[in-house]
Design a protein around this motif. Structure first.
Motif, PDB file in Angstrom:
ATOM      1  N   VAL A 227      -0.116   0.880 -15.328  1.00 41.51           N
ATOM      2  CA  VAL A 227       0.843   0.237 -14.851  1.00 41.51           C
ATOM      3  C   VAL A 227       1.494   1.022 -13.581  1.00 41.51           C
ATOM      4  O   VAL A 227       1.796   2.077 -13.553  1.00 41.51           O
ATOM      5  CB  VAL A 227       2.100  -0.188 -15.771  1.00 41.51           C
ATOM      6  N   ALA A 228       1.587   0.241 -12.426  1.00 41.85           N
ATOM      7  CA  ALA A 228       2.117   0.734 -11.165  1.00 41.85           C
ATOM      8  C   ALA A 228       3.546   1.233 -11.154  1.00 41.85           C
ATOM      9  O   ALA A 228       4.078   0.499 -11.817  1.00 41.85           O
ATOM     10  CB  ALA A 228       1.669  -0.138  -9.847  1.00 41.85           C
ATOM     11  N   THR A 229       3.894   1.943 -10.289  1.00 44.27           N
ATOM     12  CA  THR A 229       5.281   2.377 -10.290  1.00 44.27           C
ATOM     13  C   THR A 229       5.597   1.948  -8.655  1.00 44.27           C
ATOM     14  O   THR A 229       4.989   2.487  -7.684  1.00 44.27           O
ATOM     15  CB  THR A 229       5.508   4.163 -10.314  1.00 44.27           C
ATOM     16  N   MET A 230       6.857   1.458  -8.506  1.00 40.95           N
ATOM     17  CA  MET A 230       7.415   1.080  -7.267  1.00 40.95           C
ATOM     18  C   MET A 230       7.911   2.389  -6.743  1.00 40.95           C
ATOM     19  O   MET A 230       8.587   3.083  -7.273  1.00 40.95           O
ATOM     20  CB  MET A 230       8.339   0.174  -7.404  1.00 40.95           C
ATOM     21  N   PHE A 231       7.862   2.430  -5.221  1.00 43.76           N
ATOM     22  CA  PHE A 231       8.247   3.377  -4.678  1.00 43.76           C
ATOM     23  C   PHE A 231       7.855   4.889  -5.178  1.00 43.76           C
ATOM     24  O   PHE A 231       8.508   6.161  -5.411  1.00 43.76           O
ATOM     25  CB  PHE A 231       9.753   3.590  -4.466  1.00 43.76           C
ATOM     26  N   SER A 232       6.431   4.867  -5.324  1.00 46.70           N
ATOM     27  CA  SER A 232       5.714   5.941  -5.927  1.00 46.70           C
ATOM     28  C   SER A 232       5.346   6.914  -4.815  1.00 46.70           C
ATOM     29  O   SER A 232       5.510   6.778  -3.631  1.00 46.70           O
ATOM     30  CB  SER A 232       4.197   5.630  -6.385  1.00 46.70           C
ATOM     31  N   ASN A 233       5.596   8.431  -5.374  1.00 48.12           N
ATOM     32  CA  ASN A 233       5.134   9.568  -4.287  1.00 48.12           C
ATOM     33  C   ASN A 233       3.731   9.533  -3.953  1.00 48.12           C
ATOM     34  O   ASN A 233       3.335  10.066  -3.199  1.00 48.12           O
ATOM     35  CB  ASN A 233       5.544  10.860  -4.969  1.00 48.12           C
ATOM     36  N   GLN A 234       2.953   8.931  -4.719  1.00 52.00           N
ATOM     37  CA  GLN A 234       1.267   8.713  -4.535  1.00 52.00           C
ATOM     38  C   GLN A 234       1.014   7.101  -4.241  1.00 52.00           C
ATOM     39  O   GLN A 234       0.398   6.610  -5.102  1.00 52.00           O
ATOM     40  CB  GLN A 234       0.788   9.315  -5.571  1.00 52.00           C
TER      41      GLN A 234
ATOM     42  N   GLY B 173       0.763  -1.302   0.100  1.00 50.88           N
ATOM     43  CA  GLY B 173       0.008  -0.067   0.148  1.00 50.88           C
ATOM     44  C   GLY B 173       0.861   1.276   0.036  1.00 50.88           C
ATOM     45  O   GLY B 173       0.449   2.177  -0.523  1.00 50.88           O
ATOM     46  N   ILE B 174       2.084   1.222   0.560  1.00 49.40           N
ATOM     47  CA  ILE B 174       2.962   2.399   0.403  1.00 49.40           C
ATOM     48  C   ILE B 174       3.942   2.311  -0.618  1.00 49.40           C
ATOM     49  O   ILE B 174       4.756   3.223  -0.659  1.00 49.40           O
ATOM     50  CB  ILE B 174       3.603   2.695   2.053  1.00 49.40           C
ATOM     51  N   PHE B 175       4.441   1.235  -1.082  1.00 46.28           N
ATOM     52  CA  PHE B 175       5.301   0.849  -2.133  1.00 46.28           C
ATOM     53  C   PHE B 175       5.059   1.255  -3.651  1.00 46.28           C
ATOM     54  O   PHE B 175       5.585   1.809  -4.257  1.00 46.28           O
ATOM     55  CB  PHE B 175       5.929  -0.726  -1.911  1.00 46.28           C
ATOM     56  N   PHE B 176       3.641   1.049  -3.773  1.00 44.59           N
ATOM     57  CA  PHE B 176       3.184   1.066  -5.222  1.00 44.59           C
ATOM     58  C   PHE B 176       1.875   2.236  -5.145  1.00 44.59           C
ATOM     59  O   PHE B 176       1.365   2.434  -4.067  1.00 44.59           O
ATOM     60  CB  PHE B 176       2.721  -0.179  -5.708  1.00 44.59           C
ATOM     61  N   ASP B 177       1.997   2.727  -6.520  1.00 46.32           N
ATOM     62  CA  ASP B 177       0.622   3.640  -6.556  1.00 46.32           C
ATOM     63  C   ASP B 177      -0.323   2.659  -7.402  1.00 46.32           C
ATOM     64  O   ASP B 177      -0.185   1.387  -7.460  1.00 46.32           O
ATOM     65  CB  ASP B 177       0.947   4.695  -7.522  1.00 46.32           C
ATOM     66  N   ASP B 178      -1.645   3.122  -7.578  1.00 40.28           N
ATOM     67  CA  ASP B 178      -2.834   2.495  -8.037  1.00 40.28           C
ATOM     68  C   ASP B 178      -2.375   1.794  -9.506  1.00 40.28           C
ATOM     69  O   ASP B 178      -1.852   2.219 -10.470  1.00 40.28           O
ATOM     70  CB  ASP B 178      -3.789   3.501  -8.284  1.00 40.28           C
ATOM     71  N   SER B 179      -3.070   0.479  -9.662  1.00 39.45           N
ATOM     72  CA  SER B 179      -2.801  -0.279 -10.951  1.00 39.45           C
ATOM     73  C   SER B 179      -4.157   0.042 -11.643  1.00 39.45           C
ATOM     74  O   SER B 179      -4.055  -0.729 -12.903  1.00 39.45           O
ATOM     75  CB  SER B 179      -2.582  -1.759 -10.512  1.00 39.45           C
ATOM     76  N   GLN B 180      -4.906   0.831 -11.386  1.00 38.02           N
ATOM     77  CA  GLN B 180      -6.100   1.112 -12.237  1.00 38.02           C
ATOM     78  C   GLN B 180      -5.873   1.824 -13.460  1.00 38.02           C
ATOM     79  O   GLN B 180      -5.418   2.851 -13.254  1.00 38.02           O
ATOM     80  CB  GLN B 180      -7.392   1.787 -11.260  1.00 38.02           C
ATOM     81  N   GLN B 181      -6.082   1.292 -14.419  1.00 34.81           N
ATOM     82  CA  GLN B 181      -5.710   1.872 -15.887  1.00 34.81           C
ATOM     83  C   GLN B 181      -4.266   2.452 -16.337  1.00 34.81           C
ATOM     84  O   GLN B 181      -4.143   3.103 -17.004  1.00 34.81           O
ATOM     85  CB  GLN B 181      -6.844   3.246 -15.947  1.00 34.81           C
TER      86      GLN B 181
END
Length: 205
Positions: free
Chosen positions: A130-137, A120-128
């Motif tokens: 591709v998720a980014t690891m260590f995202s700021n959001q 929950g804190i490592f990735f951003d959303d995968s909706q629509q």
């Protein structure tokens, strides 16, 4: 008494190896697939990215703190399984069947806990996207991550005959569960305990 061939060190190494395979597969899917995306490997096997917020089969604990309770319960359970593994090897010289089963269950449970605690804190959303690891959001918070699942085996799909009780005349898929490496480890460990119960828990003469 017969000596088991699995030392405590080897057991921990096997747990770590399964964890690495589990997490590498999840991170790859998370950072290369959009939620709901699928790739057909064979007609009966697909890579299908979904996220599971709760327990097995998508079951959820209702309420505001349901997810937190589930994650904390998993942490306590893994601690208990870890003690069970240590006790079985160092004090009870238990059967190799039992030790292998505990290793698989512990590694699988730990693998899904990592998702729940950290994703929950490592990735951003995968909706629509591709998720980014260590995202700021990040998409969530500590202890509120979603478990990544990807293996789908729709071996048979079709309408069942109308004479079958309850499910007759309805569309049916076998096997419709979507799971991950950690789930395979847990299921295999439980399967060993069920099908090799007499060898896992031999009676003392």
């Amino acid at each position: 008494m017969k000596q088991n061939f699995i030392s405590l060190r080897l057991a921990y190494l096997l747990v770590i190896l399964i964890l690495i395979i589990d997490q590498l597969s999840k991170i790859y899917i998370k950072t290369n697939f959009v939620l709901g995306e699928e790739v057909e490997v064979f007609s009966w096997f697909k890579i299908y990215f979904i996220e599971n917020e709760g327990m097995a089969w998508g079951t959820k604990i209702p309420g505001e703190y349901g997810k937190l309770f589930l994650t904390l319960f998993r942490l306590v359970a893994v601690a208990g399984i870890g003690y069970w593994l240590w006790d079985s090897i160092t004090r009870k010289n238990s059967s190799n069947y039992l030790i292998v089963a505990i290793i698989l269950i512990m590694a699988g449970a730990f693998g899904n806990i990592i998702d729940s605690v950290f994703y929950g804190i490592f990735f951003d959303d995968s909706q629509q996207n591709v998720a980014t690891m260590f995202s700021n959001q990040p998409y969530g918070t500590w202890f509120h991550g979603k478990v990544v699942d990807m293996f789908y085996f729709p071996i048979w799909q079709g309408n069942l005959p109308s004479w079958i009780p309850f499910w007759g005349g309805k569309e049916f898929t076998f096997f419709n569960a979507i799971f991950n490496v950690a789930d395979v480890a847990i299921s295999t460990g439980v399967g060993i305990l069920l099908f090799f119960n007499a060898k896992a828990f031999p009676t003392q003469n």
